[in-house]
Motif scaffolding. Structure first.
Motif: not given
Length: 736
Positions: A458-460, A463-464
């Motif tokens: 996940s890079e956010d 969140d996703t």
């Protein structure tokens, strides 16, 4: 006299060495044992720092529950017996004489005796004064107990895993095997009908009956199918009720065919059936909690609110009607006929701590196997269960650099908290199923190791998530770790260690030198050296980014290593299956065992916290805390100057109870041994055996010996021996 002379002449100069040598020669006949035990210990002794139990997190599995005629409640756990004399509100361990066995059955006899059937220790009975357990296993051919019942004549019957059924006619003093007719001596439950027929449930051969007046066991399996019996409950008219892995059954008196109680509607795994004296029938199960049987509609109905787990093992009712449940996260109580249940775990500490993390503000988070996530904001003195989470079987806990707390539960998914655990939100969008077993933050990016689906990224901020498992030969990912330059590593069960460099689009196997492809965990120190533990093979280290691996087990005598923790200064701790904690201060080349103070040696997780504290999470005994700080350049009066010379300070406080601190100064870095002796010169404990830096050093002693037992009041001596500066001795007083 000889010890007083030693105290007058500490060995910190050549002249005092000569004086002491003269004294020792004069009194050689008195000092012979002291020379052997006090001065001739080799430099290879293992460091044995003191661990202190934190008495938490509270809770943990209870397998059986019993209440005596006075309302005293007994709970059998995965680590001994607990007793409550206030109706289940608070608990006290009751294990003198019995040890930390798994308790599979508690029985209060007709005469008021309390019996415990243990797995591995046989049968025990509580002494008349209620203070200790007495073993009652003479004649048993197997002591792995599964069940225990009493007939109307006071005779006992025991079910054992590989010894079949045993009988005692003298309150457990002696036992006789009674396996005639059984195809294999494997018994997992035993029961007696009101007409005197004896029943047993075996592992694979179904149910057998030993009818009153008969001379052997006979099969009674018609109607059961493949259901495995777990508990027998007699009715007053000679019928027998049976809880099984596939629902509940009834065998009418004199019949040979079992009938389903509810016509087969509920095929839940039932663990017990309780028939109340008013005719109400209750059932406990591993997926439906507690149920009540509606005889009018012939159906089981879930009853009560407040349960935080659906895995319930046993039920008991006190003389005043209060009901108790033994469950996976402790003992529940109901005072309104099973309408509502409240969990009471004060003093009941048998939790298995599988993962730990520390917040930047010092808050500790501990994930348990069956009781969920706990936190402590006072270094483990008190613990609280987190709220707002749906999950109990913790698999991973993490705190990111920004202070976000993460937890993964088997079956319910991944959650995050941005307010130090006060509130939670689900955060696993994109992860296929709720089986994340490891979490990591590397260079601001989040990674999740999945048991079956590989690695997710996940890079956010969570969140996703997206899967990144290309190249993995197995997708059971136990751990993910990474380096600042961007190299990622994954420990994959059934595949070994894999590496993914920044420019790569797939993982590459890097197993050269590894003896197994089944790693438990993975960690990286500040030098970029990798450490992994392999099932049954111990620890391996790579200093070249995984290109080659070398064994790093010197000093480790337990090669089942479940967890690795690395401090900022690169000290390493490992937790083992059966021998506690080991430490290395030289990059894993040499290891020292440190288990003093541990009540159990099966360590499932280790963690370096703040202020020099380290934590060890155990299988069934909560968390232990140890002080691993070496304080230098500190003066107790507030001065920053390093005290000169080689000194041993008086312990503080003195007298003390239960713990005290011992400080000393070194002129130079030196190998140090600090040991405790009693007034007869017998070694009690070793607090330090290793190198310490110049300056002021402090270590704590909690009044326990090497075996972790509390020592009695009295005078004790602590001896500081160094390789280059000499030996000093002082005395201290423990008062209780």
């Amino acid at each position: 006299m000889w010890l007083d002379l030693l105290l007058r002449f500490p060995v910190n100069s050549q002249s005092t060495k000569i004086k002491r040598d003269t004294i020792m020669k004069t009194h050689l006949h008195v000092l012979n044992f002291f020379l052997v035990s006090l001065l001739m210990v080799t430099h290879t002794m293992a460091q044995d720092p003191v661990w202190t139990p934190l008495n938490g997190p509270e809770g943990g599995t209870s397998k059986t529950i019993a209440v005596d005629s006075n309302g005293v409640v007994y709970a059998g756990s995965i680590r001994g017996v607990f007793r409550s004399e206030d109706g289940g509100t608070s608990w006290t361990a009751l294990n003198d004489g019995i040890g930390p066995y798994i308790i599979n059955k508690l029985l209060v006899s007709q005469t008021g005796d309390v019996f415990a059937a243990t797995y591995g220790g046989g049968v025990f009975v509580l002494s008349n004064d209620g203070s200790t357990w007495l073993r009652r296993s003479t004649g048993m051919i197997n002591t792995s107990m599964q069940d225990l019942v009493e007939d109307s004549a006071g005779e006992l019957y025991a079910a054992t895993t590989s010894g079949g059924v045993h009988k005692s006619t003298d309150a457990g003093q002696n036992w006789q095997v009674m396996n005639e007719g059984l195809p294999k001596p494997q018994s997992f439950a035993v029961g007696i009908s009101s007409r005197g027929d004896l029943f047993t449930a075996t592992s694979r051969d179904g149910v057998y009956r030993y009818a009153a007046g008969d001379s052997l066991w006979r099969s009674v399996n018609d109607g059961l199918g493949r259901a495995r019996g777990t508990d027998f409950t007699p009715t007053g008219d000679g019928d027998m009720l049976l809880a099984t892995s596939q629902g509940t059954f009834k065998l009418s008196s004199g019949d040979t065919t079992w009938q389903r109680l509810d016509g087969g509607q509920n095929r839940t795994y039932f663990t017990s059936i309780l028939l109340h004296e008013d005719g109400t029938m209750y059932g406990t199960s591993l997926s439906g909690g507690v149920l009540r049987f509606d005889a009018v509609n012939n159906v089981w109905e879930t009853t009560g609110s407040g349960l935080q787990t659906f895995r319930v093992w046993d039920m008991a009712i006190a003389p005043d009607g209060t009901q108790f449940l033994a469950s996976d996260n402790g003992v529940y109580r109901s005072e309104d006929d099973a309408a509502t249940w409240l969990l009471f775990t004060e003093g009941y500490v048998v939790s298995k701590v599988v993962a730990m993390a520390v917040h930047t503000e010092g808050i500790l988070f501990a994930g348990t196997e069956v009781s969920g996530l706990f936190f402590s904001d006072d270094e483990g003195v008190t613990w609280k269960r987190t709220r707002g989470l749906s999950g109990s079987l913790t698999r991973a806990v993490m705190v990111t650099d920004g202070g976000t707390v993460w937890v993964s539960f088997q079956g319910t998914g991944v959650f995050r908290s941005q307010d130090k655990g006060l509130s939670w939100e689900k955060s696993d969008n994109g992860i296929a199923s709720a089986m994340v077993i490891s979490l990591a933050e590397i260079n601001g990016i989040l990674y999740a190791g999945h048991q079956g689906r590989g690695v997710f990224r996940s890079e956010d901020g969570g969140d996703t998530w997206e899967e990144m498992s290309e190249g993995l030969t197995s997708k059971n990912v136990r751990a993910v770790a990474g380096m600042p330059e961007g190299n990622l590593y994954a420990a994959v069960w059934g595949g070994g260690i894999f590496r993914r460099q920044p420019a790569d689009t797939a993982w590459t196997e890097v197993n050269n030198g590894l003896e197994s492809i089944n790693p438990y965990t993975l960690a990286i120190n500040s030098q970029g050296h990798l450490f992994t533990s392999l099932a049954g093979k111990g620890l391996y280290r790579s200093k070249d980014g995984g290109e080659s691996w070398q064994e790093a087990n010197n000093g480790i005598n337990d090669k089942s290593i479940f967890s690795i923790a690395i401090a900022p200064g690169d000290e390493i701790l490992i937790g083992t299956l059966s021998n506690g904690v080991f430490s290395s201060k030289d990059n894993g080349y040499n290891w020292e065992n440190m288990k003093s103070g541990l009540e159990v040696y099966r360590i499932s997780s280790v963690l370096f916290g703040t202020n020099g504290r380290a934590y060890a999470g155990s299988f069934g005994s909560g968390i232990y805390s140890g002080d691993f700080a070496v304080v230098t350049s500190v003066d107790r009066t507030g001065s920053s100057a390093i005290p000169g010379g080689f000194t041993l300070q008086q312990n503080y406080p003195n007298p003390f109870n239960p713990s005290t601190s011992i400080s000393f100064t070194l002129e130079q870095s030196d190998r140090v041994r600090l040991r405790i002796y009693d007034s007869l010169g017998r070694e009690v404990a070793t607090l330090i055996d290793g190198y310490r830096a110049a300056g002021w050093n402090t270590v704590a002693w909690n009044g326990r010996n090497t075996q972790g037992r509390v020592v009695p009041s009295g005078t004790y001596f602590y001896q500081l021996e160094t390789e280059n500066s000499g030996t000093l001795v002082r005395k201290m007083l423990l008062l209780k």
